[in-house]
Design an enzyme around this catalytic site. Structure first.
Site, PDB file in Angstrom:
ATOM      1  N   ASP A  62       0.854  -1.193   0.000  1.00 36.49           N
ATOM      2  CA  ASP A  62       0.000   0.000   0.000  1.00 36.49           C
ATOM      3  C   ASP A  62       0.889   1.242   0.000  1.00 36.49           C
ATOM      4  O   ASP A  62       2.105   1.148   0.134  1.00 36.49           O
ATOM      5  CB  ASP A  62      -0.933   0.006   1.208  1.00 36.49           C
ATOM      6  CG  ASP A  62      -0.187  -0.294   2.499  1.00 36.49           C
ATOM      7  OD1 ASP A  62       0.998   0.100   2.611  1.00 36.49           O
ATOM      8  OD2 ASP A  62      -0.771  -0.916   3.391  1.00 36.49           O
ATOM      9  N   ASP A  64       1.375   4.982   1.723  1.00 31.37           N
ATOM     10  CA  ASP A  64       0.989   5.917   2.773  1.00 31.37           C
ATOM     11  C   ASP A  64       1.414   7.317   2.389  1.00 31.37           C
ATOM     12  O   ASP A  64       2.476   7.522   1.797  1.00 31.37           O
ATOM     13  CB  ASP A  64       1.649   5.517   4.100  1.00 31.37           C
ATOM     14  CG  ASP A  64       1.176   4.148   4.570  1.00 31.37           C
ATOM     15  OD1 ASP A  64      -0.052   3.928   4.575  1.00 31.37           O
ATOM     16  OD2 ASP A  64       2.024   3.302   4.899  1.00 31.37           O
ATOM     17  N   ASP A 142      10.255   4.271  12.564  1.00 34.46           N
ATOM     18  CA  ASP A 142      11.031   3.213  13.222  1.00 34.46           C
ATOM     19  C   ASP A 142      12.405   2.992  12.575  1.00 34.46           C
ATOM     20  O   ASP A 142      13.442   3.287  13.159  1.00 34.46           O
ATOM     21  CB  ASP A 142      10.230   1.913  13.355  1.00 34.46           C
ATOM     22  CG  ASP A 142       9.507   1.477  12.081  1.00 34.46           C
ATOM     23  OD1 ASP A 142       9.712   2.101  11.022  1.00 34.46           O
ATOM     24  OD2 ASP A 142       8.739   0.489  12.144  1.00 34.46           O
TER      25      ASP A 142
HETATM   26  P1  ATP Z   1       4.315  -2.809   5.006  1.00 33.91           P
HETATM   27  O1  ATP Z   1       3.113  -1.972   4.707  1.00 33.91           O
HETATM   28  O2  ATP Z   1       5.013  -3.352   3.829  1.00 33.91           O
HETATM   29  O3  ATP Z   1       4.066  -3.822   6.067  1.00 33.91           O
HETATM   30  P2  ATP Z   1       5.341  -0.363   6.096  1.00 33.91           P
HETATM   31  O4  ATP Z   1       6.761   0.078   6.344  1.00 33.91           O
HETATM   32  O5  ATP Z   1       4.531   0.453   5.140  1.00 33.91           O
HETATM   33  O6  ATP Z   1       5.423  -1.867   5.668  1.00 33.91           O
HETATM   34  P3  ATP Z   1       3.272   0.157   7.982  1.00 33.91           P
HETATM   35  O7  ATP Z   1       2.930  -0.620   9.193  1.00 33.91           O
HETATM   36  O8  ATP Z   1       2.331   0.234   6.852  1.00 33.91           O
HETATM   37  O9  ATP Z   1       4.659  -0.441   7.499  1.00 33.91           O
HETATM   38  O10 ATP Z   1       3.652   1.612   8.487  1.00 33.91           O
HETATM   39  C1  ATP Z   1       3.934   2.671   7.585  1.00 33.91           C
HETATM   40  C2  ATP Z   1       5.096   3.491   8.110  1.00 33.91           C
HETATM   41  O11 ATP Z   1       4.751   4.076   9.374  1.00 33.91           O
HETATM   42  C3  ATP Z   1       6.371   2.710   8.378  1.00 33.91           C
HETATM   43  O12 ATP Z   1       7.132   2.576   7.218  1.00 33.91           O
HETATM   44  C4  ATP Z   1       7.058   3.559   9.421  1.00 33.91           C
HETATM   45  O13 ATP Z   1       7.688   4.687   8.819  1.00 33.91           O
HETATM   46  C5  ATP Z   1       5.891   4.072  10.233  1.00 33.91           C
HETATM   47  N1  ATP Z   1       5.594   3.205  11.384  1.00 33.91           N
HETATM   48  C6  ATP Z   1       4.688   2.206  11.421  1.00 33.91           C
HETATM   49  N2  ATP Z   1       4.661   1.611  12.612  1.00 33.91           N
HETATM   50  C7  ATP Z   1       5.567   2.252  13.374  1.00 33.91           C
HETATM   51  C8  ATP Z   1       6.021   2.115  14.720  1.00 33.91           C
HETATM   52  N3  ATP Z   1       5.511   1.175  15.510  1.00 33.91           N
HETATM   53  N4  ATP Z   1       6.960   2.974  15.167  1.00 33.91           N
HETATM   54  C9  ATP Z   1       7.459   3.928  14.354  1.00 33.91           C
HETATM   55  N5  ATP Z   1       7.103   4.103  13.096  1.00 33.91           N
HETATM   56  C10 ATP Z   1       6.162   3.275  12.588  1.00 33.91           C
HETATM   57 MG    MG Z   2       2.495   0.191   4.672  1.00 30.97          MG
END
Ligand code: ATP
Ligand code: MG
Length: 445
Positions: A62, A64, A142
């Protein structure tokens, strides 16, 4: 890089001509959101997994969006928008069934001393709705590779935290002081394992080091969140690798203590580990082929070592249906204290376990009834796992494979042959079953 945090840092900017992300790779819906925010004179960036995965040549799950517009301002730009969340106030912009998540730039908890009251005494982050600048937003994320921004104004990549270097080196590095960041949110330990597995990255040593001593903090995370996280770990296409990395960092037992203990007790050559490993490999293979996977089947496997422990050495085939049911209940009751598997999955999951002994009963009507069970296919898949793990008889599994593929005539032949072979034993079972079903139907209760 965390030292630069006290002063205003300048981002490394990779201009459009020097990176591979093109608008054609970005979901139309996400692009629309970015353009509309830009047209309303707000800043708008793609961030997180979308940017990371595109830079790695992977297909993002997805996209963001991050912006300097406050959630209410985002809502006034989009008609099709809802604000959600209390801890994180986010805007969801709807396009039919698709949702684009829009987050306002936020500052991390340590950006300002006055915000120390956002932290509980043990460092756990309670809320972080303090809006900030793009730079603040980068530092509260993170891992460095998750803090790369694609700017819709100039199509450049903005990097405040050395994420591009880490991305090219295949390193997962926590932004800031790892131990502090894990205390703020212990789920980051699971996220480290998940991204290491998914991206085939190594966890940078200083980022990995505190996990050994802070794993217990996961016990304070709400079980509902750990369930969500489990689905991301095991239904995200990289389940086998996630299991490996979780075990490597002693985190698997933080989620599934009974299963981990049983795997430990049996060793890697034991049924539990082999069954889990194979179940997760199969899950990945199915997802790779776009075939459906269910939490029910996944958790039937994840909780199976716990069921084995509850049965205490008694083979499934030798246990009564009641014993399997009760042992299963105990295993699942313990499991949901840590990982909140929703109640609705329990009955179908138990059914997968309950049907296992019935594969041994191959005489005519019973076999046909089992074949006609709505849960037959899942139970059969589970039988294959047990056979592969050395628990069920592979010849039995083959027989069930064959009878499904056989035409009616061949089926009759197989059933007749099996009835001849096992007639005695099955006959006895049938008599016992009749007696007990009469008892169950009677008024003795
Ligand atoms: P994917 O969607 O492929 O699982 P993602 O990196 O997009 O990976 P998400 O959970 O969708 O992960 O979160 C989007 C973004 O928000 C992350 O890339 C990170 O920058 C931030 N983020 C999410 N969860 C946390 C957290 N627990 N602490 C700090 N930052 C976070
Ligand atoms: Mg994501």
């Amino acid at each position: 890089m965390s030292d630069s945090k006290t002063e205003t840092a300048l981002p490394v900017i990779v201009p459009r001509a020097e990176h591979d992300i093109s608008r054609a790779q970005i979901a139309k819906t996400a692009l629309k959101v970015l353009y509309r925010l830009r047209a309303a004179d707000y800043e708008a960036y793609l961030v997180g997994g979308g940017v990371r995965d595109l830079l790695l040549g992977l297909a993002p799950k997805d996209f963001d969006v991050a912006t300097d517009a406050a959630p209410e301002q985002v809502r006034s730009v989009f008609g099709n928008c809802r604000l959600i969340g209390r801890r994180f106030r986010l805007a969801h912009v709807y396009f039919g069934r698709e949702i684009v998540e829009v987050a306002t730039f936020r500052a991390g908890p340590s950006a300002d001393e006055d915000e120390a009251d956002h932290l509980q005494a043990d460092g756990l982050l309670l809320r972080d709705n303090v809006y900030g600048t793009l730079e603040d937003d980068a530092f509260r994320r993170d891992f460095t590779v998750n803090a790369l921004y694609y700017n819709i104004r100039d199509f450049g990549i903005y990097d405040y935290v050395g994420g591009l270097d880490d991305l090219h080196a295949g390193l997962l590095r926590m932004i800031g002081e790892p131990a502090v960041r894990y205390r703020e949110d212990p789920v980051r330990m699971l996220r480290a394992a998940r991204f290491a597995a998914k991206l085939d990255f190594s966890i940078e040593p200083a980022t990995a080091a505190p996990i050994a001593t802070l794993g217990h903090l996961l016990h304070d995370v709400p079980p509902a969140r750990l369930f969500d996280e489990s689905l991301k770990l095991f239904l995200g296409g990289h389940a086998a690798a996630s299991y490996r990395v979780l075990r490597q960092y002693d985190l698997f037992g933080r989620l599934f203590p009974a299963a981990a203990a049983q795997v430990e007790a049996e060793g890697e050559a034991g049924v539990s580990h082999r069954l889990l490993h194979q179940a997760l490999e199969n899950t990945d293979a199915r997802l790779a082929l776009d075939r459906p996977v269910t939490p029910t089947f996944l958790f039937a496997a994840l909780a199976y070592p716990a069921l084995r422990a509850e049965l205490d050495g008694c083979p499934l085939e030798a246990a009564t249906p009641e014993q399997v049911l009760q042992a299963g209940d105990r295993a699942l009751d313990a499991l949901v204290e840590r990982v909140a598997l929703p109640r609705r999955y329990r009955a179908p999951l138990q059914e997968i376990w309950q049907l296992q002994p019935r594969f041994g009963q191959r005489n005519g009507k019973r076999a046909l009834r089992l074949l006609a069970q709505p849960r037959f296919r899942a139970a059969y898949d589970f039988l294959l796992l047990r056979a592969g793990a050395g628990e069920a008889d592979p010849a039995l599994a083959d027989w069930w494979t064959e009878i499904q593929q056989a035409d009616a005539e061949r089926q009759q032949g197989m059933l007749a042959a099996a009835t001849g072979e096992g007639g005695n034993r099955n006959g006895r079972r049938r008599r016992r079953r009749r007696r007990s079903s009469r008892a169950a139907g009677g008024e003795s209760a």
